[in-house]
Design a protein around this motif. Structure first.
Motif, PDB file in Angstrom:
ATOM      1  N   CYS A  77       4.293   8.515   6.224  1.00  0.00           N
ATOM      2  CA  CYS A  77       4.740   8.028   4.915  1.00  0.00           C
ATOM      3  C   CYS A  77       3.762   8.437   3.823  1.00  0.00           C
ATOM      4  CB  CYS A  77       4.828   6.499   4.889  1.00  0.00           C
ATOM      5  SG  CYS A  77       6.111   5.854   5.929  1.00  0.00           S
ATOM      6  N   GLY A  84       2.665   6.484   1.596  1.00  0.00           N
ATOM      7  CA  GLY A  84       1.720   5.407   1.291  1.00  0.00           C
ATOM      8  C   GLY A  84       1.886   4.228   2.220  1.00  0.00           C
ATOM      9  N   THR A  85       0.951   3.285   2.140  1.00  0.00           N
ATOM     10  CA  THR A  85       0.934   2.167   3.094  1.00  0.00           C
ATOM     11  C   THR A  85       2.125   1.216   2.918  1.00  0.00           C
ATOM     12  OG1 THR A  85      -0.558   1.064   1.592  1.00  0.00           O
ATOM     13  CG2 THR A  85      -1.560   2.069   3.512  1.00  0.00           C
ATOM     14  N   LYS A  86       2.595   1.077   1.673  1.00  0.00           N
ATOM     15  CA  LYS A  86       3.654   0.093   1.440  1.00  0.00           C
ATOM     16  C   LYS A  86       4.935   0.468   2.208  1.00  0.00           C
ATOM     17  CE  LYS A  86       5.555  -2.318  -2.480  1.00  0.00           C
ATOM     18  NZ  LYS A  86       5.745  -2.283  -3.931  1.00  0.00           N
ATOM     19  N   LEU A  87       5.360   1.716   2.060  1.00  0.00           N
ATOM     20  CA  LEU A  87       6.547   2.172   2.799  1.00  0.00           C
ATOM     21  C   LEU A  87       6.274   2.147   4.298  1.00  0.00           C
ATOM     22  CD1 LEU A  87       7.663   5.238   0.624  1.00  0.00           C
ATOM     23  CD2 LEU A  87       8.923   3.086   0.931  1.00  0.00           C
ATOM     24  N   HIS A  88       5.065   2.544   4.665  1.00  0.00           N
ATOM     25  CA  HIS A  88       4.722   2.624   6.080  1.00  0.00           C
ATOM     26  C   HIS A  88       4.796   1.242   6.736  1.00  0.00           C
ATOM     27  CE1 HIS A  88       1.970   3.100   9.578  1.00  0.00           C
ATOM     28  NE2 HIS A  88       2.665   4.202   9.707  1.00  0.00           N
ATOM     29  N   GLU A  89       4.209   0.238   6.083  1.00  0.00           N
ATOM     30  CA  GLU A  89       4.234  -1.120   6.656  1.00  0.00           C
ATOM     31  C   GLU A  89       5.666  -1.615   6.821  1.00  0.00           C
ATOM     32  OE1 GLU A  89       1.664  -3.394   4.095  1.00  0.00           O
ATOM     33  OE2 GLU A  89      -0.126  -2.413   4.960  1.00  0.00           O
ATOM     34  N   LYS A  90       6.500  -1.332   5.823  1.00  0.00           N
ATOM     35  CA  LYS A  90       7.904  -1.772   5.910  1.00  0.00           C
ATOM     36  C   LYS A  90       8.590  -1.128   7.110  1.00  0.00           C
ATOM     37  CE  LYS A  90       8.923  -3.174   1.263  1.00  0.00           C
ATOM     38  NZ  LYS A  90       8.881  -2.703  -0.089  1.00  0.00           N
ATOM     39  N   ASP A 114       6.950   4.176  -4.137  1.00  0.00           N
ATOM     40  CA  ASP A 114       6.827   3.242  -3.010  1.00  0.00           C
ATOM     41  C   ASP A 114       8.003   2.271  -2.944  1.00  0.00           C
ATOM     42  OD1 ASP A 114       6.268   1.609  -5.119  1.00  0.00           O
ATOM     43  OD2 ASP A 114       4.250   1.030  -4.457  1.00  0.00           O
ATOM     44  N   ASP A 115       9.006   2.530  -3.775  1.00  0.00           N
ATOM     45  CA  ASP A 115      10.215   1.718  -3.753  1.00  0.00           C
ATOM     46  C   ASP A 115      11.206   2.373  -2.785  1.00  0.00           C
ATOM     47  OD1 ASP A 115      12.599   0.483  -4.184  1.00  0.00           O
ATOM     48  OD2 ASP A 115      12.645   0.797  -6.372  1.00  0.00           O
ATOM     49  N   GLU A 142       9.252  11.186   0.898  1.00  0.00           N
ATOM     50  CA  GLU A 142       8.256  10.109   1.102  1.00  0.00           C
ATOM     51  C   GLU A 142       8.050   9.742   2.566  1.00  0.00           C
ATOM     52  OE1 GLU A 142      10.592   9.969  -1.404  1.00  0.00           O
ATOM     53  OE2 GLU A 142       9.069  10.466  -2.902  1.00  0.00           O
ATOM     54  N   VAL A 171      15.189  -1.138   5.736  1.00  0.00           N
ATOM     55  CA  VAL A 171      14.127  -1.239   4.709  1.00  0.00           C
ATOM     56  C   VAL A 171      14.641  -0.930   3.303  1.00  0.00           C
ATOM     57  CG1 VAL A 171      12.285  -0.679   6.369  1.00  0.00           C
ATOM     58  CG2 VAL A 171      13.189   1.124   4.905  1.00  0.00           C
TER      59      VAL A 171
END
Ligand SMILES: Nc1ncnc2c1ncn2[C@@H]1O[C@H](COP(=O)(O)OS(=O)(=O)O)[C@@H](OP(=O)(O)O)[C@H]1O
Ligand SMILES: [Mg+2]
Ligand SMILES: [Mg+2]
Ligand SMILES: [Mg+2]
Length: 383
Positions: free
Chosen positions: A361, A363-369, A252-253, A304, A280
């Motif tokens: 994406c 996961g949510t972290k990458l998606h939100e960014k 998620d980085d 990702e 991002v």
């Protein structure tokens, strides 16, 4: 959702997609032996995109199997191809090739545990099977959604392509199957999860099976997506073969993440995606891949992010996304439009209210960014 719901539909869909992959493999091998443009097996459509004997033949095969298994009066199919070119008198040679390709494929149905026709199908039956897929879909009832060959450009160039089949029930994608004949399943040394939902037999995979193509599939609400190696017509691997669970990447980085996008600039705005990527903090070069194999890559953790931003005015079609979206979601990923909203499969053949593009994406972290970056770029460009 009850566990058994849609099991029969999934079972048949997986098998027919395996058959279609084998058909495509043979046609692609044949095409690659010829000089591009030096054959009559590839035609241009009105929008200058390509269609080949594989596109028509897969559509006829899937249509025939679904109609014969579930009853043609109960089956609604929304699919990409029509019979306009194929039914012209000057296309008799082309139609002849489609007829023999479909019959050759259907003759193998029993190897996949499906029932083929009792006698050879004639041109009118094949044309009928193709044109029966003219449903417009919509918000109510069940609709199969088929892209017989997705990434036809990749297919004729000897690259990646996919066979995509999904079932929509009351506007929700409930079954998704993605055949990727040139995309291999991820190698992992342990393979602990192997299991077979399609058959009780579980043969052990040999290492070379993992080098071939794959078929990915999932059912809504299971939280699971599965992959199998393709079964080839040369008798190398026999049905039933094993299935392995796939899962999205844990990365998620952004600095470690990889994004994929369409190969052609005409299909997606590469510079807009590059701008988002840099804002991002993505560092890896984009992976440009033809077809819905991009969704398969996300689902099994090879990349990702998948972004597609078609030019303004282009309307995305449901068959280009339905199967891939479900598989990525059930494998743990997130897919929305560029405004962060779920894709709406209720409006017929187009994703009508899609906001600018598609962002999938792991996961949510990458998606939100990424969605945040879309909004930021939008605000700065309208200043
Ligand atoms: N102008 C435009 N913009 C966006 N998308 C378009 C456009 N024209 C076509 N299509 C659809 O894109 C499908 C191919 O997408 P890909 O991701 O494979 O594109 S690429 O070939 O890698 O560039 C392709 O699917 P197939 O026709 O099944 O190959 C089309 O449905
Ligand atoms: Mg096409
Ligand atoms: Mg397509
Ligand atoms: Mg297509």
């Amino acid at each position: 959702m009850e566990k058994e719901k849609y099991s029969e539909e999934l079972n048949v869909a997986v098998r027919v997609v395996h058959m279609a992959c084998s058909l495509c493999q043979k046609v692609q091998k044949g095409l690659l032996g010829k000089a591009f443009g030096d054959d009559d097996e590839v035609k241009s459509k009105d929008d200058d995109s390509l269609v080949t004997i594989a596109d028509w033949s897969v559509q006829a095969t899937v249509s025939w199997i679904l109609s014969n298994t579930f009853g043609s009066e109960f089956v609604s199919i929304v699919a990409e191809e029509d019979v306009q070119t194929l039914s012209k008198p000057e296309s008799a040679g082309l139609l002849g090739k489609v007829v023999s390709t479909v019959n050759e494929c259907l003759a193998q149905a029993s190897r996949y545990g499906l029932k083929g026709p009792d006698k050879i199908l004639g041109p009118s039956e094949i044309l009928e099977a193709i044109s029966r897929c003219n449903s417009k879909g919509g918000p109510l009832g069940r609709h199969w959604v088929l892209d017989p060959v997705d990434g036809t450009l990749g297919f004729v160039r000897g690259g990646q392509y996919a066979v995509a089949l999904a079932l929509i029930d009351n506007a929700e994608v409930v079954v998704g199957v993605l055949g990727c004949p040139n995309y291999h399943m991820k190698r992992d040394r342990h393979n602990k999860q192997q299991q077979n939902h399609i058959s009780s037999e579980v043969p052990v995979p040999s290492p070379d099976m993992l080098e071939e193509g794959c078929v990915m599939y999932s059912k809504k609400g299971t939280g699971e997506a599965w992959v199998q190696p393709t079964v080839y017509g040369d008798g190398k691997y026999e049905w039933p073969n094993f299935a392995k669970q796939v899962r999205v990447s844990p990365i998620d980085d952004p600095a470690l993440a990889t994004f994929c996008e369409p190969v052609e600039r005409a299909n997606s705005n590469h510079s807009f995606a590059a701008g988002l990527a840099s804002s991002v903090g993505l560092r890896n070069k984009p992976l440009r891949v033809y077809s819905m194999v991009k969704y398969a890559a996300i689902a099994q953790g090879d990349a990702e992010i998948f972004m597609k931003f078609a030019r303004a005015g282009y309307k995305e079609k449901i068959w280009d996304h339905a199967a891939g979206v479900l598989i990525v979601q059930e494998a743990g990923g997130v897919v929305t439009d560029a405004g962060g909203r779920s894709l709406d499969f209720s409006k017929g053949i187009y994703l009508e209210s899609l906001d600018r593009g598609i962002v999938a994406c792991s996961g949510t972290k990458l998606h939100e960014k990424l969605i945040g970056a879309v909004y930021a770029s939008w605000e700065s460009s309208s200043l």
